[in-house]
Design a protein around this motif. Sequence first.
Motif, PDB file in Angstrom:
ATOM      1  N   ARG A 118       0.879  -1.412   0.034  1.00 43.89           N
ATOM      2  CA  ARG A 118       0.036   0.092   0.036  1.00 43.89           C
ATOM      3  C   ARG A 118       0.935   1.329  -0.087  1.00 43.89           C
ATOM      4  N   VAL A 119       0.446   2.054  -0.791  1.00 43.25           N
ATOM      5  CA  VAL A 119       1.200   3.461  -0.839  1.00 43.25           C
ATOM      6  C   VAL A 119       0.249   4.622  -0.509  1.00 43.25           C
ATOM      7  N   GLU A 120       0.395   5.454   0.473  1.00 41.41           N
ATOM      8  CA  GLU A 120      -0.557   6.548   0.849  1.00 41.41           C
ATOM      9  C   GLU A 120       0.477   7.718   1.033  1.00 41.41           C
ATOM     10  N   THR A 121      -0.335   8.946   0.588  1.00 48.02           N
ATOM     11  CA  THR A 121       0.305  10.333   1.109  1.00 48.02           C
ATOM     12  C   THR A 121      -0.729  10.867   2.330  1.00 48.02           C
ATOM     13  N   VAL A 122      -0.078  10.978   3.331  1.00 47.94           N
ATOM     14  CA  VAL A 122      -1.062  11.296   4.392  1.00 47.94           C
ATOM     15  C   VAL A 122      -0.306  12.644   5.107  1.00 47.94           C
ATOM     16  N   ASP A 123      -1.291  13.532   5.805  1.00 54.38           N
ATOM     17  CA  ASP A 123      -0.700  14.770   6.377  1.00 54.38           C
ATOM     18  C   ASP A 123      -0.143  14.246   7.630  1.00 54.38           C
ATOM     19  N   ARG A 124       0.226  15.398   8.610  1.00 56.47           N
ATOM     20  CA  ARG A 124       1.116  15.097   9.588  1.00 56.47           C
ATOM     21  C   ARG A 124       0.417  14.604  10.823  1.00 56.47           C
ATOM     22  N   THR A 125      -0.765  14.850  10.759  1.00 57.02           N
ATOM     23  CA  THR A 125      -1.791  14.323  11.877  1.00 57.02           C
ATOM     24  C   THR A 125      -1.941  12.651  11.880  1.00 57.02           C
ATOM     25  N   ASP A 126      -1.450  12.070  10.876  1.00 61.26           N
ATOM     26  CA  ASP A 126      -1.682  10.565  10.749  1.00 61.26           C
ATOM     27  C   ASP A 126      -0.779   9.896  11.868  1.00 61.26           C
ATOM     28  N   ALA A 127      -1.662   8.937  12.550  1.00 68.50           N
ATOM     29  CA  ALA A 127      -1.365   8.267  13.760  1.00 68.50           C
ATOM     30  C   ALA A 127       0.114   7.633  13.726  1.00 68.50           C
ATOM     31  N   ARG A 128       0.504   7.133  12.353  1.00 72.20           N
ATOM     32  CA  ARG A 128       1.909   6.509  12.214  1.00 72.20           C
ATOM     33  C   ARG A 128       3.022   7.519  12.258  1.00 72.20           C
ATOM     34  N   VAL A 129       2.534   8.821  11.905  1.00 75.15           N
ATOM     35  CA  VAL A 129       3.891   9.743  12.139  1.00 75.15           C
ATOM     36  C   VAL A 129       4.289   9.608  13.541  1.00 75.15           C
ATOM     37  N   GLY A 130       5.532   9.494  13.526  1.00 68.72           N
ATOM     38  CA  GLY A 130       6.352   9.788  14.910  1.00 68.72           C
ATOM     39  C   GLY A 130       6.197   8.283  15.563  1.00 68.72           C
ATOM     40  N   THR A 131       5.860   7.283  15.003  1.00 65.25           N
ATOM     41  CA  THR A 131       6.037   5.926  15.868  1.00 65.25           C
ATOM     42  C   THR A 131       7.305   5.388  16.055  1.00 65.25           C
ATOM     43  N   ALA A 132       8.114   5.771  14.938  1.00 60.85           N
ATOM     44  CA  ALA A 132       9.473   5.210  14.978  1.00 60.85           C
ATOM     45  C   ALA A 132      10.571   5.889  15.287  1.00 60.85           C
ATOM     46  N   SER A 133      10.288   7.149  15.198  1.00 58.60           N
ATOM     47  CA  SER A 133      11.221   8.151  15.235  1.00 58.60           C
ATOM     48  C   SER A 133      11.405   9.255  15.987  1.00 58.60           C
ATOM     49  N   ILE A 134      12.084   9.797  16.680  1.00 58.45           N
ATOM     50  CA  ILE A 134      12.058  11.065  17.636  1.00 58.45           C
ATOM     51  C   ILE A 134      13.640  11.793  17.040  1.00 58.45           C
ATOM     52  N   PRO A 135      13.434  13.083  16.614  1.00 58.15           N
ATOM     53  CA  PRO A 135      14.491  13.798  15.934  1.00 58.15           C
ATOM     54  C   PRO A 135      15.649  13.854  16.940  1.00 58.15           C
ATOM     55  N   GLU A 136      16.959  13.539  16.605  1.00 59.88           N
ATOM     56  CA  GLU A 136      17.987  13.674  17.811  1.00 59.88           C
ATOM     57  C   GLU A 136      18.974  14.578  17.288  1.00 59.88           C
TER      58      GLU A 136
END
Lengths: 429, 257
Positions: A118-136
């Motif tokens: 699946r390929v999607e374009t989502v906005d930044r409120t998508d629940a998956r944004v931020g699940t794997a990363s936090i900027p360092e």
Amino acid sequence: MAETTQIDTSEKARIGAPADQEKVAIDGFTEEGENLSPFNAGSEQHGLKKHSHGDAPVIPEASRGERLKSYKLADFAPLTGREEDWRFTPLKRLRGLHDQPLTGTGPEVRVSGASNIRVETVDRTDARVGTASIPEDRVAAAAWEAFTEATVVTIPAETEADCEVTIAITGTDETPAAQHLIIHAEKFSKAVVVLDHQGKTTLAQNVEMIIDDGAQLTVVSVQEWDDDAVHASSQQARIGRDARFKHVVVSLGGDLVRLTPSSRFTAPGSEVEMYGLYFADAGQHLEQRLLVDHAVPNCKSRVTYKGALQGQDAHTVWVGDVLIRKEAEGTDTYETNRNLLLTDGTRSDSVPNLEIETGLIEGAGHASATGRFDDEHLFYLMARGIDEKTARRLVVRGFLNEVIQQIKVPVLEERLTEAVERELAAGNL
Amino acid sequence: MSTLEIKDLFVSIETDQGTKQILKGVSLTINTGETHAIMGPNGSGKSTLASTIAGHPRYTVDSGSITLDGEDVLAMSVDRRARAGLFLAMQYPVEVPGVTMTNFLRTAKTALDGTAPSLRHWTKDVKEAMTQLRIDADFAQRNVNEGFSGGEKKRVEILQLELFKPRFAILDETDSGLDVDALKVVAEGVNREHSKGNMGTMLITHYTRILRYIKPDFVHVFIDGRIAEEGGSELADRLEDEGYDRFAVQDQTTAGA
């Protein structure tokens, strides 16, 4: 603890010239002929030096695990270049990624290949944004604040992608821009995903990789940018239980490319392999700083990065942080970095850092070696009729091939082998 | 027939203590089909002669000449010398990381012959030569000399000798560090190639042991950068009985005079 390798690349005579033209000396030779191979003699190999302490005054964090993480740019102080994680990066050449608003549209993203993903374009409120990363770091945080939409590639649960997935990232302008990508391998899925970076760009990028329980994901990030591109990319992976994650970095093109890949284990029984290949030409700065975070028991990691350098002011940086936390009993880890200096005027910094908070582990080790192309190798090959140019290529190809053959996508392996050949040809090697 | 001619060769090296003269006027002629043994104590210049012929840049030729059928060898680069037909079996073959034996042998053969060998014949030749030298088949997939024992490295040098078929082979202490079985295997390899009649052999050795398996036509004794004595294979027998001591005495006498 920070250590760096600084190699003296003083002028040395080349084998191949008539013997009476210049007086030369080669280590390992006595007047009686060749001395014992340094391998046999148990001393250091000619041209190889251990990493030595750097001279930059840097105050390290007490632990790599304590580094500041935040989604907010304001939490990161403006960069001075003296920060531990920026001290090798020429900030002036970041072209504003660290101190200008990231207003550009960024490179175009096109996903192709497998049909059952699946390929999607989502906005930044998508629940998956931020699940794997936090900027360092500051640039990653700037990218986080600036992106408007993210591309999400999902390999559905229990699905094996029917061929490799290519995410073509093609830049056309140099306005500083932000980009956000998410690759999600759901439970028991299997896929190879290639990030194929080409064109012009000034890009700060965050790539989140979510590897769910039992999934097997390979991500290959190829940087074949135009000569003047600037690219900073934080590629963070969150790895579930009994998962397999392979990450391969191939950096060839661009003026400044700085990748910070990380693998975080969140449940036991998983394995990570991280490979890297970089080939820096005159003036190029190719940097990779990686982190493997063993936060849970019984996980295994292997890191192998190899680099070749040629031409005036070619500069590569490899920093490998491996953190074995108190809870991570049964950890098995090994990281290695090798660099081959093909000409004078190059500089390679190599800093392995291993932080171990428990003694109950299977194994932990690191190795770093940076050496000149060995004159004795050259003499041996030339004494068998092989001309200098071919001899050099033979060695470099062999050196880098170890990483290329890890990709296991024949078309891409072939393309990268050709790209390495072009690098060799461009360097008159 | 070919001739390798060394005339009044003076060779020096740079050391921390300054320039050091190693060869002090060496003359030697080798023809196709001949085997010359170069013997002498450590430090007498035997290996310097070998490395100088191959073109190692450490060595500076101060005067004299080396010619191959009249062609100036000293003017040739290292690889050209090899292509002209000179082969040096090295005393301490180096490990070349990242390059497999298969790839190396093929690349070298192609460079030496000017064309790539036909794949089918080549594979067969390599296999046969490896079997005869009792080299395990899996060596072909390993990197050049990487992790090979001393004896394995020497056998691989002779493997190259047999595959590359040089006009002149210079064996630099190929026998040192070999046990008796390995010594026989290596000597058989050299004899096999030599007996084809297209090769001249210069056998550099510290010991007389290998001369039981490879019969020299001529023996030259090196002392302090010069040939102190020359003769037939009987000279080797004499050296086996007496060692190099009498030369050392002579040397001191000369020095004192």
